[in-house]
Design an enzyme around this catalytic site. Structure first.
Site, PDB file in Angstrom:
ATOM      1  CE1 TYR A  45      48.258  43.919  44.768  1.00 11.87           C
ATOM      2  CE2 TYR A  45      46.456  42.780  43.665  1.00 11.87           C
ATOM      3  CZ  TYR A  45      47.084  43.189  44.827  1.00 11.87           C
ATOM      4  OH  TYR A  45      46.548  42.842  46.044  1.00 11.87           O
ATOM      5  CB  SER A  50      44.738  39.175  46.155  1.00 12.35           C
ATOM      6  OG  SER A  50      43.687  39.561  45.328  1.00 12.35           O
ATOM      7  CE  LYS A  73      49.317  41.297  47.183  1.00 13.07           C
ATOM      8  NZ  LYS A  73      49.895  41.621  48.467  1.00 13.07           N
TER       9      LYS A  73
HETATM   10  P1  NAD Z   1      46.808  49.985  51.595  1.00 15.52           P
HETATM   11  O1  NAD Z   1      47.465  50.627  50.433  1.00 15.52           O
HETATM   12  O2  NAD Z   1      45.746  50.728  52.301  1.00 15.52           O
HETATM   13  O3  NAD Z   1      47.894  49.501  52.658  1.00 15.52           O
HETATM   14  C1  NAD Z   1      49.201  49.132  52.297  1.00 15.52           C
HETATM   15  C2  NAD Z   1      50.158  49.908  53.179  1.00 15.52           C
HETATM   16  O4  NAD Z   1      51.489  49.529  52.846  1.00 15.52           O
HETATM   17  C3  NAD Z   1      50.055  51.416  52.990  1.00 15.52           C
HETATM   18  O5  NAD Z   1      49.895  52.049  54.248  1.00 15.52           O
HETATM   19  C4  NAD Z   1      51.385  51.812  52.348  1.00 15.52           C
HETATM   20  O6  NAD Z   1      51.807  53.092  52.759  1.00 15.52           O
HETATM   21  C5  NAD Z   1      52.296  50.691  52.841  1.00 15.52           C
HETATM   22  N1  NAD Z   1      53.449  50.395  51.977  1.00 15.52           N
HETATM   23  C6  NAD Z   1      53.466  50.095  50.657  1.00 15.52           C
HETATM   24  N2  NAD Z   1      54.720  49.883  50.249  1.00 15.52           N
HETATM   25  C7  NAD Z   1      55.524  50.032  51.330  1.00 15.52           C
HETATM   26  C8  NAD Z   1      56.919  49.938  51.536  1.00 15.52           C
HETATM   27  N3  NAD Z   1      57.780  49.668  50.545  1.00 15.52           N
HETATM   28  N4  NAD Z   1      57.395  50.146  52.775  1.00 15.52           N
HETATM   29  C9  NAD Z   1      56.571  50.434  53.823  1.00 15.52           C
HETATM   30  N5  NAD Z   1      55.248  50.547  53.675  1.00 15.52           N
HETATM   31  C10 NAD Z   1      54.722  50.346  52.435  1.00 15.52           C
HETATM   32  O7  NAD Z   1      46.226  48.574  51.058  1.00 15.52           O
HETATM   33  P2  NAD Z   1      45.231  47.556  51.765  1.00 15.52           P
HETATM   34  O8  NAD Z   1      43.954  47.577  51.002  1.00 15.52           O
HETATM   35  O9  NAD Z   1      45.200  47.747  53.217  1.00 15.52           O
HETATM   36  O10 NAD Z   1      45.948  46.193  51.386  1.00 15.52           O
HETATM   37  C11 NAD Z   1      46.819  45.550  52.304  1.00 15.52           C
HETATM   38  C12 NAD Z   1      47.339  44.278  51.656  1.00 15.52           C
HETATM   39  O11 NAD Z   1      46.247  43.444  51.277  1.00 15.52           O
HETATM   40  C13 NAD Z   1      48.137  44.512  50.370  1.00 15.52           C
HETATM   41  O12 NAD Z   1      49.211  43.594  50.347  1.00 15.52           O
HETATM   42  C14 NAD Z   1      47.160  44.215  49.279  1.00 15.52           C
HETATM   43  O13 NAD Z   1      47.798  43.787  48.120  1.00 15.52           O
HETATM   44  C15 NAD Z   1      46.352  43.090  49.912  1.00 15.52           C
HETATM   45  N6  NAD Z   1      45.000  42.948  49.359  1.00 15.52           N
HETATM   46  C16 NAD Z   1      44.173  44.045  49.330  1.00 15.52           C
HETATM   47  C17 NAD Z   1      42.893  43.905  48.791  1.00 15.52           C
HETATM   48  C18 NAD Z   1      41.979  45.099  48.686  1.00 15.52           C
HETATM   49  O14 NAD Z   1      41.057  45.063  47.864  1.00 15.52           O
HETATM   50  N7  NAD Z   1      42.147  46.136  49.487  1.00 15.52           N
HETATM   51  C19 NAD Z   1      42.459  42.657  48.332  1.00 15.52           C
HETATM   52  C20 NAD Z   1      43.323  41.573  48.400  1.00 15.52           C
HETATM   53  C21 NAD Z   1      44.603  41.729  48.921  1.00 15.52           C
HETATM   54  C1  WQD Z   2      34.180  44.982  41.805  1.00 22.72           C
HETATM   55  C2  WQD Z   2      33.068  44.888  40.776  1.00 22.72           C
HETATM   56  C3  WQD Z   2      33.719  45.681  38.610  1.00 22.72           C
HETATM   57  C4  WQD Z   2      34.218  49.874  39.758  1.00 22.72           C
HETATM   58  C5  WQD Z   2      40.037  44.162  42.716  1.00 22.72           C
HETATM   59  C6  WQD Z   2      41.341  43.500  42.407  1.00 22.72           C
HETATM   60  C7  WQD Z   2      41.572  42.348  43.324  1.00 22.72           C
HETATM   61  C8  WQD Z   2      41.434  42.764  44.789  1.00 22.72           C
HETATM   62  C9  WQD Z   2      40.154  43.486  45.034  1.00 22.72           C
HETATM   63  C10 WQD Z   2      43.611  43.374  45.571  1.00 22.72           C
HETATM   64  C11 WQD Z   2      33.543  44.394  39.411  1.00 22.72           C
HETATM   65  C12 WQD Z   2      32.626  46.545  39.181  1.00 22.72           C
HETATM   66  C13 WQD Z   2      33.971  48.525  39.767  1.00 22.72           C
HETATM   67  C14 WQD Z   2      33.332  50.737  39.033  1.00 22.72           C
HETATM   68  C15 WQD Z   2      32.018  48.808  38.415  1.00 22.72           C
HETATM   69  N1  WQD Z   2      42.455  43.682  45.155  1.00 22.72           N
HETATM   70  N2  WQD Z   2      32.889  47.993  39.119  1.00 22.72           N
HETATM   71  N3  WQD Z   2      32.265  50.163  38.406  1.00 22.72           N
HETATM   72  O1  WQD Z   2      38.020  44.075  40.331  1.00 22.72           O
HETATM   73  O2  WQD Z   2      36.746  42.492  41.867  1.00 22.72           O
HETATM   74  O3  WQD Z   2      38.990  43.234  42.497  1.00 22.72           O
HETATM   75  O4  WQD Z   2      40.028  44.574  44.099  1.00 22.72           O
HETATM   76  O5  WQD Z   2      44.094  42.286  45.665  1.00 22.72           O
HETATM   77  O6  WQD Z   2      42.848  41.885  43.049  1.00 22.72           O
HETATM   78  O7  WQD Z   2      41.313  43.066  41.042  1.00 22.72           O
HETATM   79  O8  WQD Z   2      37.181  44.866  42.598  1.00 22.72           O
HETATM   80  O9  WQD Z   2      36.007  46.862  43.428  1.00 22.72           O
HETATM   81  O10 WQD Z   2      37.385  47.042  41.321  1.00 22.72           O
HETATM   82  O11 WQD Z   2      35.252  45.750  41.266  1.00 22.72           O
HETATM   83  O12 WQD Z   2      31.034  48.344  37.833  1.00 22.72           O
HETATM   84  O13 WQD Z   2      33.522  51.956  38.952  1.00 22.72           O
HETATM   85  O14 WQD Z   2      32.556  46.207  40.542  1.00 22.72           O
HETATM   86  O15 WQD Z   2      33.544  45.516  37.221  1.00 22.72           O
HETATM   87  O16 WQD Z   2      32.516  43.616  38.870  1.00 22.72           O
HETATM   88  P1  WQD Z   2      37.704  43.620  41.684  1.00 22.72           P
HETATM   89  P2  WQD Z   2      36.495  46.227  42.189  1.00 22.72           P
END
Ligand code: NAD
Ligand code: WQD
Length: 339
Positions: free
Chosen positions: A148, A124, A152
């Protein structure tokens, strides 16, 4: 190739499974459904025309997970499974460290035992902390501010150690920026539990009438309109990035790290306007105090992925907003009672 996809029923995982199946890879999903629904697996099949294998397994349980390795000839692993809510991780650090780190260690142990060489990891942009400048390059300093994010960074560090020790591994660390959007069919998308923390699911819940207005967290940042700027990327572009990374792994031996972003930042207020214009729906908003832990600006320099993987994000902010809305409006209760 046969790809084990942990967390394949989740938001990014499900879109990636479709892309993998459409590229003629065999897909084996393991997911404990702690943040997803079994119906997603049916929809992956419906949308791709091909059935993934599915195991409902908690991957922190080595004994259970080993069954999957015994029953399948796995060529590579994409590791999505994790708990991912930043705020929740601050209040539940033990659960986050336990789930995200133990699951990954169990995978590493089985990978070694079953001699699997290719691994793609969901990292991330959070590992860049508060970047000194944008756009962000892959070699910028890394730092994190919450449990979190620390999971990572710890996993990234483990991968760097593991690849140093074993030069035969091919590993890609993919650092996603802010994924939004949904499959064009409107049949799969993001459905967080409870009130969303991330902005796009919050906006779509307002549009569907379940929340009254958006709180814009701060209008006094050093950005053009004072609200936070982020690099929103369509989940379909991300999914494509995974297939590209996986297919290039053998050409790029060792450990590689890529930013997956568009390279363009949008402010909160610009995103709200883009959503309103794309879907013709007014999103009421109020300026609220800054959210703890937020940074002003975060956007990628994605040129390394373009140069080395031949991957570039192609979807516009308008499409991201339309596709997020198509998913939410077709499925106001997420996977419960959805069409
Ligand atoms: P998500 O929660 O939709 O998907 C994660 C999946 O993993 C879920 O289906 C959950 O049931 C499963 N899971 C969690 N723990 C488990 C375990 N112990 N055993 C088996 N299954 C398990 O999340 P997502 O948004 O699809 O994110 C996927 C990956 O990308 C994650 O590693 C997340 O940290 C990373 N990521 C997400 C974002 C974002 O904003 N969505 C941004 C950057 C990185
Ligand atoms: C985006 C922008 C908020 C909600 C997070 C994690 C990051 C990654 C992606 C997993 C920011 C603003 C938000 C609201 C708002 N996830 N906001 N009102 O914080 O950039 O990233 O998700 O890895 O690790 O930190 O994403 O969608 O929460 O926020 O004004 O109700 O929207 O302040 O500027 P963020 P976000």
């Amino acid at each position: 190739m046969a790809v084990l996809v942990t967390g394949g029923a989740g938001y990014i995982g499900s879109h990636t499974c479709i892309e993998l199946l459409e590229s003629n890879h065999e897909v084996i999903i393991v997911d404990n459904l702690c943040n997803s629904d079994k119906i997603v697996v049916d929809r992956i099949k419906e949308l791709s025309g091909k059935a993934p294998k599915f195991y409902e397994i908690d991957i922190t349980n080595k004994k259970d997970l080993e069954i999957v390795f015994k029953e399948n000839k796995i060529d590579s692993i994409i590791h999505f499974a994790a708990l991912k809510a930043v705020g929740e991780s601050v209040n539940m650090p033990v659960e986050y460290y336990s789930n995200n780190l133990i699951s990954t260690l169990v995978l590493f142990e089985l990978m070694k035992k079953y001699d699997i060489k290719k691994f793609v990891f969901s990292s991330s942009a959070t590992v860049y902390g508060d970047p000194h400048v944008c756009p962000i390059l892959e070699d910028f300093p890394l730092s994190v501010t919450n449990p979190y994010g620390r999971t990572k960074l710890i996993i990234e560090d483990m991968l760097r150690d593991i690849c140093y020790a074993d030069k035969s591994l091919d590993v890609a660390i993919l650092r996603y920026f802010n994924p939004i959007g949904a499959h064009k069919s409107g049949k799969i998308g993001e459905e967080p539990n409870g009130v969303p923390n991330n902005i796009m699911p919050y906006i779509t819940k307002i549009a569907v009438g379940k929340l009254p207005h958006l709180n814009v967290f701060g209008d006094d940042y050093d950005t053009p309109d004072g609200s936070g700027v982020r690099d929103y990327i369509h989940v379909l572009d991300l999914a494509h990035g995974h297939v590209k990374a996986l297919e290039k792994l053998s050409e790029k031996p060792g450990l590689v790290t890529y930013n997956l972003g568009t390279g363009k930042g949008y402010s909160v207020i610009e995103l709200v306007k883009a959503f309103s214009e794309a879907n013709n729906i007014e999103i009421p908003y109020k300026i609220a105090p800054r959210r703890e832990g937020d940074i002003a600006t975060c956007y990628a320099d994605p040129s390394k992925a373009e140069k080395e993987l031949g991957w570039k994000a192609k979807y516009t902010i308008e499409e991201m907003c339309q596709d997020s809305w198509r998913w939410q409006s077709n499925n106001p209760d997420g996977y419960k009672n959805g069409k």
